[in-house]
Design an enzyme around this catalytic site. Structure first.
Site, PDB file in Angstrom:
ATOM      1  N   ARG A   1      14.368  -8.841   9.619  1.00 25.26           N
ATOM      2  CA  ARG A   1      15.587  -8.064   9.447  1.00 25.26           C
ATOM      3  C   ARG A   1      15.323  -6.575   9.554  1.00 25.26           C
ATOM      4  O   ARG A   1      14.247  -6.073   9.217  1.00 25.26           O
ATOM      5  CB  ARG A   1      16.258  -8.371   8.108  1.00 25.26           C
TER       6      ARG A   1
ATOM      7  N   HIS B   1      24.969 -12.278  -2.695  1.00 21.83           N
ATOM      8  CA  HIS B   1      24.596 -10.867  -2.848  1.00 21.83           C
ATOM      9  C   HIS B   1      24.873 -10.097  -1.569  1.00 21.83           C
ATOM     10  O   HIS B   1      25.011 -10.667  -0.492  1.00 21.83           O
ATOM     11  CB  HIS B   1      23.115 -10.747  -3.202  1.00 21.83           C
TER      12      HIS B   1
ATOM     13  N   ASP C   1      22.861  -6.847   0.441  1.00 21.06           N
ATOM     14  CA  ASP C   1      21.486  -6.363   0.433  1.00 21.06           C
ATOM     15  C   ASP C   1      21.376  -5.063  -0.359  1.00 21.06           C
ATOM     16  O   ASP C   1      22.145  -4.119  -0.133  1.00 21.06           O
ATOM     17  CB  ASP C   1      20.993  -6.147   1.868  1.00 21.06           C
TER      18      ASP C   1
END
Length: 330
Positions: free
Chosen positions: A303, A135, A137
């Site tokens: 993150r 994926h 994000d």
């Protein structure tokens, strides 16, 4: 990331390192990934160093730093040199309440519990095919993040690696007739694609219906900064290619996903405490580790994501929101 450096290519130096003052950019794989040394990310970096890092991210799609001493505040301060950090509306209890730009990956261990599942079942129902975990994000949004900066606090002594793939190289690796074919296609990206519901009432299905996010994106996007054409597919969000049957769509997507994650377009990173990975979310997909849950070692990562633009296709047509997101609003 918002400054155009004009450095985006899929070519580059044949071996060795790229030097700029004390900063050293050392490629680690043929199409993607470089390790940067000679930089203290917690320091006040001058504009030249920032530009060198930006150019390396655009060229190599993901760059790695080791032995960094970032905390939440300096992590955000570093990210701000490249764009505006995303502030998520909802985070879990592990994320720092006083630094809203930082999301802690340990939050995801709580997600299944919200819907009556343990973490193992939660992952099994969401990742039931080999390509499902790949994926970018927040790819179902109309304006997915431009970049992600992920730092490791605690990692297992073995296992827990992350893998990235270069979607510009994957597009360039298609044959010319296939490139011409996919250039004009668009696909629906939707939150919860492929989820296998629980028998009877399923709290997560209700959540998806109440908080759905979906967008029609070009299947090939033109990178905002480099001008590269990027094969904009992943196994986590893509629902259906427009204008073709579901059977045709499934076959085309399977072919393109297999192309996107061919080993030669990927790089795998062994995390250490203090490691930082900085990747271009517009030109990569990545795969979180699946080999460490049974080891029961902690893995704590933090993150910060940077706001992105609405993707634009080869024909100049931008992505179109269906539901759940609009540009600039999180």
């Amino acid at each position: 990331m918002t400054t155009d450096t004009g450095t985006g290519t899929t070519g580059g130096p044949r071996g060795g390192a790229e030097r700029g003052g004390a900063v050293e950019v050392r490629p680690v794989a043929g199409h993607i990934g470089a390790e940067i040394t000679g930089v203290d990310l917690a320091a006040e970096l001058d504009d030249r160093v920032i530009q060198e890092i930006r150019a390396a991210v655009l060229r190599w799609k993901v760059v790695f730093f080791r032995g960094q001493r970032l905390d939440h505040d300096t992590h955000v301060a570093f990210a701000r040199r490249f764009g505006e950090p995303v502030v998520l509306r909802r985070r879990g209890s592990a994320s720092p309440p006083d630094v809203p730009e930082v999301e802690t990956t340990a939050d995801r261990l709580e997600l299944g519990g919200r819907f009556g599942m343990d973490h193992e079942e939660w992952l099994r129902r969401r990742r039931h095919t080999l390509l499902r975990g790949w994926h970018c994000d927040h790819g179902a949004r109309v304006d997915p993040p431009a970049a992600t900066i992920l730092r490791a606090e605690t990692v297992p002594p073995y296992g827990g690696d992350t893998t990235w793939s270069n979607l510009a190289a994957a597009y360039a690796g298609l044959s010319e007739p296939v490139r011409a074919f996919v250039d004009g296609l668009r696909a629906e990206h939707r939150l919860g694609v492929g989820y296998q519901p629980r028998p009877g009432d399923d709290a997560y299905v209700r959540h998806l219906m109440e908080h759905q996010v979906a967008t029609v994106h070009p299947l090939v996007r033109v990178h905002h900064e480099t001008g590269e054409r990027v094969l904009f597919v992943n196994g986590y969000y893509v629902e259906q290619i427009e204008g073709v049957s579901r059977a045709e769509s499934a076959a085309i997507l399977q072919m393109l996903l297999e192309q996107a994650v061919r080993p030669e377009y990927t790089v795998r990173f062994r995390w250490e405490p203090g490691s930082v990975a900085f990747w271009d979310n517009r030109a990569t997909i990545h795969l979180a580790p699946g080999d460490n849950a049974h080891l029961e070692f902690p893995r704590i990562m933090h993150r910060v994501m940077l706001r992105g633009d609405v993707p634009v296709g080869v024909d100049g047509k931008p992505s179109e929101p269906i539901t759940g997101s609009e540009p600039g609003r999180w």
